[in-house]
Design an enzyme around this catalytic site. Structure first.
Site, PDB file in Angstrom:
ATOM      1  N   ARG A  71      81.832   2.592  72.767  1.00 54.74           N
ATOM      2  CA  ARG A  71      82.669   3.780  72.570  1.00 54.74           C
ATOM      3  C   ARG A  71      83.013   3.967  71.103  1.00 54.74           C
ATOM      4  O   ARG A  71      83.249   5.092  70.655  1.00 54.74           O
ATOM      5  CB  ARG A  71      83.985   3.619  73.336  1.00 54.74           C
ATOM      6  N   LYS A  87      85.726   6.951  63.739  1.00 58.93           N
ATOM      7  CA  LYS A  87      85.870   7.406  65.135  1.00 58.93           C
ATOM      8  C   LYS A  87      87.145   8.232  65.309  1.00 58.93           C
ATOM      9  O   LYS A  87      87.105   9.329  65.866  1.00 58.93           O
ATOM     10  CB  LYS A  87      85.922   6.192  66.074  1.00 58.93           C
ATOM     11  N   ASN A  88      88.273   7.680  64.835  1.00 59.32           N
ATOM     12  CA  ASN A  88      89.539   8.335  65.167  1.00 59.32           C
ATOM     13  C   ASN A  88      89.775   9.630  64.389  1.00 59.32           C
ATOM     14  O   ASN A  88      90.652  10.412  64.752  1.00 59.32           O
ATOM     15  CB  ASN A  88      90.706   7.351  65.026  1.00 59.32           C
ATOM     16  N   CYS A 145      96.099   2.858  80.601  1.00 58.10           N
ATOM     17  CA  CYS A 145      95.318   2.249  79.537  1.00 58.10           C
ATOM     18  C   CYS A 145      95.467   0.744  79.498  1.00 58.10           C
ATOM     19  O   CYS A 145      96.473   0.203  79.911  1.00 58.10           O
ATOM     20  CB  CYS A 145      95.784   2.813  78.212  1.00 58.10           C
ATOM     21  N   ASP A 151      94.729  -1.747  65.282  1.00 55.60           N
ATOM     22  CA  ASP A 151      93.324  -1.763  65.721  1.00 55.60           C
ATOM     23  C   ASP A 151      92.535  -2.935  65.125  1.00 55.60           C
ATOM     24  O   ASP A 151      91.418  -3.210  65.560  1.00 55.60           O
ATOM     25  CB  ASP A 151      92.635  -0.429  65.378  1.00 55.60           C
ATOM     26  N   ARG A 179     100.631   4.624  77.307  1.00 56.44           N
ATOM     27  CA  ARG A 179     100.351   5.546  76.200  1.00 56.44           C
ATOM     28  C   ARG A 179     100.951   6.915  76.504  1.00 56.44           C
ATOM     29  O   ARG A 179     100.261   7.841  76.915  1.00 56.44           O
ATOM     30  CB  ARG A 179      98.842   5.611  75.932  1.00 56.44           C
TER      31      ARG A 179
HETATM   32  C1  EPZ Z   1      95.725   6.316  67.865  1.00 56.30           C
HETATM   33  O1  EPZ Z   1      96.177   6.337  69.216  1.00 56.30           O
HETATM   34  C2  EPZ Z   1      94.359   5.660  67.900  1.00 56.30           C
HETATM   35  N1  EPZ Z   1      93.488   6.435  68.767  1.00 56.30           N
HETATM   36  C3  EPZ Z   1      94.484   4.226  68.393  1.00 56.30           C
HETATM   37  O2  EPZ Z   1      93.210   3.616  68.243  1.00 56.30           O
HETATM   38  C4  EPZ Z   1      95.481   3.457  67.523  1.00 56.30           C
HETATM   39  O3  EPZ Z   1      95.698   2.183  68.069  1.00 56.30           O
HETATM   40  C5  EPZ Z   1      96.815   4.211  67.448  1.00 56.30           C
HETATM   41  O4  EPZ Z   1      96.591   5.586  67.016  1.00 56.30           O
HETATM   42  C6  EPZ Z   1      97.811   3.589  66.477  1.00 56.30           C
HETATM   43  O5  EPZ Z   1      97.252   3.549  65.194  1.00 56.30           O
HETATM   44  C7  EPZ Z   1      92.956   7.559  68.325  1.00 56.30           C
HETATM   45  O6  EPZ Z   1      93.150   7.971  67.192  1.00 56.30           O
HETATM   46  C8  EPZ Z   1      92.066   8.289  69.247  1.00 56.30           C
HETATM   47  P1  EPZ Z   1      99.989   6.796  68.617  1.00 56.30           P
HETATM   48  P2  EPZ Z   1      97.397   7.266  69.607  1.00 56.30           P
HETATM   49  O7  EPZ Z   1     100.357   8.097  69.219  1.00 56.30           O
HETATM   50  O8  EPZ Z   1      97.386   8.472  68.755  1.00 56.30           O
HETATM   51  C9  EPZ Z   1     104.041   5.651  70.967  1.00 56.30           C
HETATM   52  C10 EPZ Z   1      91.353   2.370  68.829  1.00 56.30           C
HETATM   53  O9  EPZ Z   1      91.216   1.158  69.087  1.00 56.30           O
HETATM   54  N2  EPZ Z   1     104.005   7.059  71.429  1.00 56.30           N
HETATM   55  O10 EPZ Z   1      99.977   6.687  67.128  1.00 56.30           O
HETATM   56  O11 EPZ Z   1      97.367   7.452  71.079  1.00 56.30           O
HETATM   57  C11 EPZ Z   1     102.927   4.822  71.600  1.00 56.30           C
HETATM   58  O12 EPZ Z   1     103.304   4.321  72.846  1.00 56.30           O
HETATM   59  C12 EPZ Z   1      92.510   3.165  69.388  1.00 56.30           C
HETATM   60  O13 EPZ Z   1      90.563   3.014  68.125  1.00 56.30           O
HETATM   61  C13 EPZ Z   1     105.058   7.552  72.156  1.00 56.30           C
HETATM   62  O14 EPZ Z   1     106.040   6.867  72.462  1.00 56.30           O
HETATM   63  O15 EPZ Z   1      98.608   6.328  69.211  1.00 56.30           O
HETATM   64  C14 EPZ Z   1     102.697   3.766  70.539  1.00 56.30           C
HETATM   65  O16 EPZ Z   1     103.616   2.722  70.715  1.00 56.30           O
HETATM   66  C15 EPZ Z   1      93.297   2.419  70.410  1.00 56.30           C
HETATM   67  N3  EPZ Z   1     105.004   8.875  72.549  1.00 56.30           N
HETATM   68  C16 EPZ Z   1     103.044   4.468  69.214  1.00 56.30           C
HETATM   69  O17 EPZ Z   1     103.796   5.632  69.577  1.00 56.30           O
HETATM   70  C17 EPZ Z   1     103.969   9.692  72.226  1.00 56.30           C
HETATM   71  O18 EPZ Z   1     103.991  10.874  72.601  1.00 56.30           O
HETATM   72  C18 EPZ Z   1     101.837   4.919  68.380  1.00 56.30           C
HETATM   73  O19 EPZ Z   1     100.960   5.696  69.214  1.00 56.30           O
HETATM   74  C19 EPZ Z   1     102.907   9.162  71.487  1.00 56.30           C
HETATM   75  C20 EPZ Z   1     102.943   7.840  71.098  1.00 56.30           C
END
Ligand code: EPZ
Length: 428
Positions: free
Chosen positions: A399, A22-23, A118, A307, A123
């Site tokens: 989803r 998915k991701n 969320c 995840d 996020r």
């Molecule tokens: C991706 O989300 C995945 N979603 C998430 O999967 C997954 O939990 C996550 O990566 C972590 O592995 C998709 O790929 C669509 P991040 P993403 O940016 O990219 C902080 C699922 O269940 N952060 O890696 O949105 C954030 O708050 C979903 O399939 C900032 O501070 O996650 C978090 O603590 C849920 N500023 C950490 O970084 C930013 O601009 C990691 O977030 C971006 C993120």
């Protein structure tokens, strides 16, 4: 509305084929926008709601999509002539933020609905914005719409991410592959889906090196063409079935997996007393004893994936002894714990820590899927529990998990999708 009705206590056995990730897929479909000529044929695409939603968004933008087979589509994006994606479908899914990077790379500007609140925690997208600004784009937010514009064209830059972010790494790659010159992303995310998106962009003619390490070098190109591509297998779907197999003391072989991507979950299951046999693209998980509790800390790849934290917490809840989960990525990813407690689990949550005292058994109850992976966790709990469990708000599960009830039924589970009049639990 629909919910799952599960009669617990059946040992899972047999084999299950894992779908595309998915991701990875939710980034690859927006990435197709960058294609200047020809058609992209995307295979091993998971048949899930997030993908249907993105197909609709691309079609609304002017893309032509044809179904080639069950999990393969061809996309011709040459008809897209808009950089504005503000329809209702865009609001529905978080991953629509990838439209910003793709439209910015293609047209030098984009207007996309800001991804909303969320259920697993705040996020932010500040690192995405930092990347776009470093490439020369001006970023504003008006009426809930994020507007990015690079009047003088995108220029390569050195970008150090303050946090390891999957989304920011991919979004910057999308825009940077059409920027003038070289972009370096430091402290980049290393997840298999980051590598898969880079491989896809390279198959279209991009020049991206280092994906899978924490320094990615992108040399901008001014032309991308169609290609044939197969999405990497979904390590989170695979991990969920591995946990379900162990929790039901079953014997399940997963087909279409990359065992290397599953090392974190494999290592934890072995530590818990589960037997694992790795093949080239298969994994067999078998367990004929009560598992031992362990401690887990969620971390960016190659650490233990957030995840899979929720599904694994179910196995820990029925394992012998005490387990501690430290959730380092999302601050609100323990909402499923209240649901598990209704089934008899003994779990205390304090901040980012969950303290689990293993119980002998769970008992069936009416529970809610508060988000996607919480939903998967509730299904695992239902499979393990004595008696019947209903899981409502299953649109969250749809989803991200292809045909989960059919895949589980094929392994011997007793799970049915039934209609319900109940109101859905609302979250994102
Ligand atoms: C991706 O989300 C995945 N979603 C998430 O999967 C997954 O939990 C996550 O990566 C972590 O592995 C998709 O790929 C669509 P991040 P993403 O940016 O990219 C902080 C699922 O269940 N952060 O890696 O949105 C954030 O708050 C979903 O399939 C900032 O501070 O996650 C978090 O603590 C849920 N500023 C950490 O970084 C930013 O601009 C990691 O977030 C971006 C993120």
């Amino acid at each position: 509305m629909e919910k799952f009705l599960i009669e617990g206590g059946k040992r899972l056995s047999g084999s299950v084929t894992i779908s595309g990730a998915k991701n990875a897929a939710v980034a690859i479909l927006p990435a197709v926008i960058l294609c200047d000529e020809g058609v992209c044929k995307i295979d091993n695409l998971p048949q899930i709601e997030d993908i249907y939603c993105l197909e609709k968004i691309l079609t609304d933008l002017g893309a032509k999509i044809e179904k080639e087979s069950k999990d393969c589509i061809s996309i011709d994006c040459t008809g897209i002539n808009s950089y504005i994606a503000t329809g209702d479908d865009v609001k529905k899914m978080r991953a629509s933020y990838y439209l910003i990077g793709a439209l910015l790379g293609k047209y030098g500007k984009a207007e996309v609905y800001f991804p909303g609140g969320c259920s697993i925690g705040v996020r932010p997208i500040d690192q995405h914005i930092k990347g776009f600004e470093a490439l020369g784009a001006k970023v504003t937010v008006e009426h809930g719409i994020i507007k990015v514009n690079s009047e003088e064209g995108l220029k390569g830059a050195n970008i150090y991410l303050d946090v390891v972010s999957v989304g920011a790494t991919i979004n910057i790659m999308l825009a940077a592959c059409r920027a003038k010159g070289v972009t370096i992303i430091e402290n980049a995310a290393k997840e298999p889906h980051v590598v898969d998106v880079a491989n896809f962009l390279n198959a279209m003619g991009a020049n991206i090196k280092g994906a899978g390490t924490d320094v990615i070098k992108i040399t901008g190109v001014n032309y991308l063409k169609g290609c044939d591509y197969s999405v990497v297998p979904d390590q989170i779907e695979a991990g969920t079935y591995m946990i379900a197999a162990a929790a039901t003391r079953g014997d399940v072989t997963l087909i279409n997996v990359i065992p290397k991507h599953l090392e974190a979950i494999t290592a934890k299951l072995i530590e818990m007393g589960v037997d694992i046999e790795e093949g080239e693209d298969t994994i067999r998980v078998s367990c004929n004893r009560r598992t031992r509790g362990v401690n887990i800390k969620t971390l960016p790849y190659p650490g233990f994936p957030t995840d899979l934290q929720q599904p694994l917490s179910v196995l820990l809840a029925v394992s012998e002894g005490r387990s501690i989960i430290t959730e380092n990525i999302w601050e609100a990813r323990f909402k499923h714990v209240d649901e598990l407690k209704r089934m008899g689990a003994n779990i205390k949550v304090e901040g980012k820590i969950a303290l689990i005292e293993g119980v002998d058994k769970l008992t069936g109850a009416d529970v809610v899927a508060t988000d996607l992976r919480a939903g998967a966790a509730m299904i695992v709990a239902g499979l393990v529990a004595e008696g019947c469990t209903t899981v409502s708000s299953i649109r969250h599960i749809d989803r991200g998990y292809e045909n989960i009830e059919n895949k589980l039924s094929g392994l011997g589970a007793n799970i049915k999708r039934i209609k319900t009049e109940e109101k859905e639990f609302e979250c994102d």
